[in-house]
Design a protein around this motif. Structure first.
Motif, short mmCIF file in Angstrom:
data_model
loop_
_atom_site.label_atom_id
_atom_site.label_comp_id
_atom_site.label_asym_id
_atom_site.label_seq_id
_atom_site.Cartn_x
_atom_site.Cartn_y
_atom_site.Cartn_z
N ASP A 1 29.58 -113.18 57.56
CA ASP A 1 29.04 -111.91 58.02
C ASP A 1 29.51 -111.63 59.44
N LEU A 2 29.54 -112.66 60.26
CA LEU A 2 30.08 -112.50 61.61
C LEU A 2 31.53 -112.05 61.56
N ARG A 3 32.30 -112.68 60.71
CA ARG A 3 33.72 -112.32 60.58
C ARG A 3 33.88 -110.87 60.14
N VAL B 1 34.10 -121.81 64.55
CA VAL B 1 35.30 -122.02 65.37
C VAL B 1 36.53 -121.45 64.67
N ASP B 2 36.56 -121.53 63.33
CA ASP B 2 37.63 -120.88 62.58
C ASP B 2 37.65 -119.38 62.87
N VAL B 3 36.47 -118.77 62.90
CA VAL B 3 36.37 -117.33 63.18
C VAL B 3 36.92 -117.03 64.57
N TYR B 4 36.50 -117.82 65.55
CA TYR B 4 36.96 -117.58 66.92
C TYR B 4 38.47 -117.75 67.05
N MET B 5 39.01 -118.77 66.40
CA MET B 5 40.45 -119.02 66.49
C MET B 5 41.25 -117.91 65.83
N GLU B 6 40.79 -117.46 64.66
CA GLU B 6 41.49 -116.37 63.98
C GLU B 6 41.48 -115.10 64.83
N LEU B 7 40.32 -114.81 65.41
CA LEU B 7 40.21 -113.60 66.23
C LEU B 7 41.10 -113.70 67.47
N ALA B 8 41.12 -114.86 68.09
CA ALA B 8 41.96 -115.05 69.27
C ALA B 8 43.43 -114.83 68.94
N GLU B 9 43.85 -115.33 67.78
CA GLU B 9 45.25 -115.17 67.38
C GLU B 9 45.57 -113.73 67.01
N GLU B 10 44.67 -113.08 66.28
CA GLU B 10 44.91 -111.70 65.86
C GLU B 10 44.97 -110.73 67.03
N LEU B 11 44.08 -110.93 67.99
CA LEU B 11 43.99 -110.01 69.11
C LEU B 11 44.79 -110.47 70.32
N ASN B 12 45.29 -111.73 70.25
CA ASN B 12 46.00 -112.32 71.38
C ASN B 12 45.14 -112.26 72.64
N LEU B 13 43.91 -112.75 72.50
CA LEU B 13 42.93 -112.69 73.58
C LEU B 13 42.33 -114.06 73.85
#
Length: 337
Positions: free
Chosen positions: A249-251, A286-298
């Motif tokens: 749900d967070l994702r 942590v999977d969610v955070y890593m995916e978001l960091a990679e997608e947004l380059n943030l």
């Protein structure tokens, strides 16, 4: 330009419940919290909505909004301080007269963050995401929580620094009377993706993602308007905390924010600690955070002092901030410019 209210001691603090009121058996907690404010020299007025709770809200939406509007338009009120959050603040947004708001601080978190974010996005008036009033009922506050006054006393043009806590609380207990409200038993550790230290700069926006996500696509969640009208397209730093959602749900919610453009011109994201974030099929937060960091380059930091596992830093929506994270510690400098 962002409009920053100024807190003045011995001015009026108004307590109202735009979301949940306080059940009768917990009225003593509100009385004690009000007494603590009064002992600091504040004049406190308590709205009728604070004392009632029925069907997941303090009162009907129009009643809650009427009381809130009267306080938003009262130039003798210096701070609006709800007792705590709740579930259905979003019901009152259509009844709020945003054009008649006289700048003043509003402080709170959880469901209150719907009001905080909507008000800042629509008016450019800074709002404060931090402790609830009920959590100030103890004789003493931990150093992180106690910073709410320092932040709200900061004047336009000045800056205020806050630091990560030493320890945080895992379990709530509203029924035991203690001198310090929180049970700070766990070691605080601010983390980053790949454990890389970072320094990010931008304008703060955020709140409880469970509820602020429902502003997307409404007149109360126009981030692009805010960027163009009030901050001249400066970059944004989002601070977010998850109260009840599973990781999927967070994702979904983060993807909705992404598709809606809320992460456009974003320089970083800060995630608060959460006892939610339950994994689904080995898919974890942590999977969610890593995916978001990679997608947004943030750059992304997580397990910061924000949300339902206190204590928490007081974040000011609209303020210019510099956030440093290194070796498990964090520093947040906010400038009221």
């Amino acid at each position: 330009m962002i409009t920053y209210p100024t807190l003045i001691k011995k001015r009026k603090v108004a307590v109202t419940a735009p979301s949940a009121g306080v059940e009768r058996e917990l009225h003593h907690l509100l009385h004690k919290a009000v007494e603590r404010l009064q002992s600091k020299g504040y004049e406190v007025m308590i709205g009728e909505t604070c004392w009632t709770q029925y069907k997941a809200k303090s009162a009907q939406a129009s009643v809650r909004a009427e009381e809130l509007n009267s306080l938003l338009q009262d130039d003798t009120v210096n701070l609006i301080f709800p007792p705590w959050g709740g579930e259905l603040l979003i019901e009152i947004l259509e009844f709020i007269d945003f054009e008649k708001v006289i700048p003043k601080w509003i402080l709170g978190y959880s469901d209150i963050s719907v009001l905080l974010l909507a008000l800042t996005l629509k008016t450019g008036i800074a709002t404060a995401h931090g402790t609830n009033l009920i959590d100030l009922r103890g004789k003493f506050s931990d150093p992180t929580t106690a910073m709410w006054e320092n932040v709200l006393f900061t004047k336009s043009g000045q800056e205020v620094k806050q630091y990560s806590s030493e320890r945080y609380q895992q379990i709530w207990n509203h029924h035991q009377e203690i001198d310090i409200v929180f049970y700070l038993t766990e070691q605080t550790n601010w983390k980053t993706i790949y454990n890389n230290p970072f320094l990010i700069k931008g304008r703060l926006l955020g709140g409880c993602i469970d509820v602020i996500r429902h502003l997307i696509g409404t007149p109360y969640g126009n981030v692009t308007y805010f960027q163009q009208q009030f901050i001249e397209n400066e970059p944004i730093i989002w601070y977010l905390e998850n109260c009840q959602m599973t990781v999927v749900d967070l994702r979904r919610s983060l993807m909705q924010m992404k598709y809606a453009g809320w992460f456009d011109n974003c320089h970083g994201i800060l995630f608060g600690r959460s006892e939610a974030n339950q994994p689904v099929n080995d898919y974890n937060v942590v999977d969610v955070y890593m995916e978001l960091a990679e997608e947004l380059n943030l750059p992304i930091a997580y397990d910061i002092d924000c949300g339902h596992m206190p204590p928490q830093i007081t974040f000011v929506n609209g303020a210019y901030a510099e956030v440093e994270v290194s070796n498990g510690k964090g520093k947040v400098t906010q400038r009221f410019i």
